[in-house]
Design a protein around this motif. Structure first.
Motif, PDB file in Angstrom:
ATOM      1  N   ASN A   1       0.848  -1.181   0.000  1.00  8.01           N
ATOM      2  CA  ASN A   1       0.000   0.000   0.000  1.00  8.01           C
ATOM      3  C   ASN A   1       0.892   1.241   0.000  1.00  8.01           C
ATOM      4  O   ASN A   1       1.688   1.429   0.915  1.00  8.01           O
ATOM      5  CB  ASN A   1      -0.891  -0.014   1.242  1.00  8.01           C
ATOM      6  N   SER A   2       0.749   2.066  -1.027  1.00 12.75           N
ATOM      7  CA  SER A   2       1.606   3.240  -1.160  1.00 12.75           C
ATOM      8  C   SER A   2       0.775   4.489  -1.396  1.00 12.75           C
ATOM      9  O   SER A   2      -0.305   4.418  -1.988  1.00 12.75           O
ATOM     10  CB  SER A   2       2.585   3.050  -2.327  1.00 12.75           C
ATOM     11  N   TRP A   3       1.333   5.619  -0.973  1.00 13.23           N
ATOM     12  CA  TRP A   3       0.663   6.911  -1.118  1.00 13.23           C
ATOM     13  C   TRP A   3       1.533   7.863  -1.904  1.00 13.23           C
ATOM     14  O   TRP A   3       2.753   7.890  -1.744  1.00 13.23           O
ATOM     15  CB  TRP A   3       0.382   7.515   0.249  1.00 13.23           C
ATOM     16  N   GLY A   4       0.900   8.670  -2.713  1.00 11.36           N
ATOM     17  CA  GLY A   4       1.595   9.747  -3.378  1.00 11.36           C
ATOM     18  C   GLY A   4       1.587  10.990  -2.509  1.00 11.36           C
ATOM     19  O   GLY A   4       0.940  11.036  -1.461  1.00 11.36           O
ATOM     20  N   GLN A   5       2.307  12.002  -2.980  1.00  9.63           N
ATOM     21  CA  GLN A   5       2.246  13.278  -2.273  1.00  9.63           C
ATOM     22  C   GLN A   5       0.868  13.877  -2.510  1.00  9.63           C
ATOM     23  O   GLN A   5       0.237  13.629  -3.505  1.00  9.63           O
ATOM     24  CB  GLN A   5       3.360  14.213  -2.765  1.00  9.63           C
ATOM     25  N   GLY A   6       0.370  14.619  -1.608  1.00  9.48           N
ATOM     26  CA  GLY A   6      -0.949  15.195  -1.772  1.00  9.48           C
ATOM     27  C   GLY A   6      -0.944  16.364  -2.738  1.00  9.48           C
ATOM     28  O   GLY A   6       0.079  17.008  -2.975  1.00  9.48           O
ATOM     29  N   THR A   7      -2.104  16.604  -3.307  1.00 10.70           N
ATOM     30  CA  THR A   7      -2.286  17.779  -4.153  1.00 10.70           C
ATOM     31  C   THR A   7      -3.517  18.524  -3.649  1.00 10.70           C
ATOM     32  O   THR A   7      -4.566  17.927  -3.418  1.00 10.70           O
ATOM     33  CB  THR A   7      -2.402  17.400  -5.637  1.00 10.70           C
ATOM     34  N   GLN A   8      -3.360  19.807  -3.456  1.00 13.00           N
ATOM     35  CA  GLN A   8      -4.407  20.615  -2.826  1.00 13.00           C
ATOM     36  C   GLN A   8      -5.470  21.037  -3.827  1.00 13.00           C
ATOM     37  O   GLN A   8      -5.153  21.554  -4.899  1.00 13.00           O
ATOM     38  CB  GLN A   8      -3.798  21.867  -2.189  1.00 13.00           C
ATOM     39  N   LEU A   9      -6.724  20.812  -3.451  1.00 14.07           N
ATOM     40  CA  LEU A   9      -7.854  21.351  -4.194  1.00 14.07           C
ATOM     41  C   LEU A   9      -8.591  22.319  -3.284  1.00 14.07           C
ATOM     42  O   LEU A   9      -8.973  21.955  -2.171  1.00 14.07           O
ATOM     43  CB  LEU A   9      -8.814  20.251  -4.636  1.00 14.07           C
ATOM     44  N   THR A  10      -8.776  23.513  -3.755  1.00 15.33           N
ATOM     45  CA  THR A  10      -9.552  24.510  -3.023  1.00 15.33           C
ATOM     46  C   THR A  10     -10.692  24.977  -3.905  1.00 15.33           C
ATOM     47  O   THR A  10     -10.456  25.436  -5.023  1.00 15.33           O
ATOM     48  CB  THR A  10      -8.675  25.707  -2.620  1.00 15.33           C
ATOM     49  N   VAL A  11     -11.898  24.843  -3.392  1.00 16.42           N
ATOM     50  CA  VAL A  11     -13.090  25.264  -4.120  1.00 16.42           C
ATOM     51  C   VAL A  11     -13.652  26.489  -3.414  1.00 16.42           C
ATOM     52  O   VAL A  11     -14.034  26.421  -2.245  1.00 16.42           O
ATOM     53  CB  VAL A  11     -14.140  24.153  -4.186  1.00 16.42           C
ATOM     54  N   SER A  12     -13.687  27.580  -4.128  1.00 16.73           N
ATOM     55  CA  SER A  12     -14.192  28.823  -3.543  1.00 16.73           C
ATOM     56  C   SER A  12     -15.679  28.967  -3.842  1.00 16.73           C
ATOM     57  O   SER A  12     -16.134  28.682  -4.947  1.00 16.73           O
ATOM     58  CB  SER A  12     -13.431  30.021  -4.105  1.00 16.73           C
ATOM     59  N   SER A  13     -16.406  29.421  -2.844  1.00 24.95           N
ATOM     60  CA  SER A  13     -17.864  29.553  -3.009  1.00 24.95           C
ATOM     61  C   SER A  13     -18.238  30.976  -3.390  1.00 24.95           C
ATOM     62  O   SER A  13     -17.403  31.870  -3.381  1.00 24.95           O
ATOM     63  CB  SER A  13     -18.573  29.152  -1.730  1.00 24.95           C
TER      64      SER A  13
END
Length: 119
Positions: A107-119
């Motif tokens: 089980n391996s994980w990648g680096q995270g990537t940020q998602l920001t949703v503005s309202s």
């Protein structure tokens, strides 16, 4: 397993974005043994499943994204994608790519990537 995720960013509510995750160092015969997926973690929350896909195309989605997000997989490119439509502010999170082998349990994980949703 080295996983390279990309595609995060800032988007307005209702917009779309596509994430990608590549496993560049896996040989294809090994890659197809992995169930690939996306998870996300919002501030103050636990990491949660978004979607997974097997090499044969079997898909699994969280209820919260069903009908809005689509996970796909290109085995020849050793890449998965997450097409996100009709984005909501509650989709804001760090998105992590995951690879879990069907039999070995690796089980391996990648680096995270940020998602920001503005309202």
């Amino acid at each position: 397993v080295q996983l390279q995720a990309s595609g995060g960013g800032l988007v307005q509510a209702g917009g779309s974005l596509r994430l990608s995750c590549k496993a560049p160092r896996l040989i294809l015969s090994t890659y197809v043994g992995y169930i690939m997926g996306w998870y996300r973690q919002a501030p103050g929350s636990q990491r949660e499943l978004v979607a997974t896909i097997s090499s044969g195309g079997d898909r699994n989605y969280a209820d919260s994204v069903q009908g809005r997000f689509t996970i796909s997989r290109d085995n020849s490119r050793k890449t998965i994608y997450l097409q996100m439509n009709s984005l909501k502010s509650e989709d804001t999170a760090v998105y992590y790519c995951n690879a879990q082998h069907r039999t070995s349990g690796d089980n391996s994980w990648g680096q995270g990537t940020q998602l920001t949703v503005s309202s």
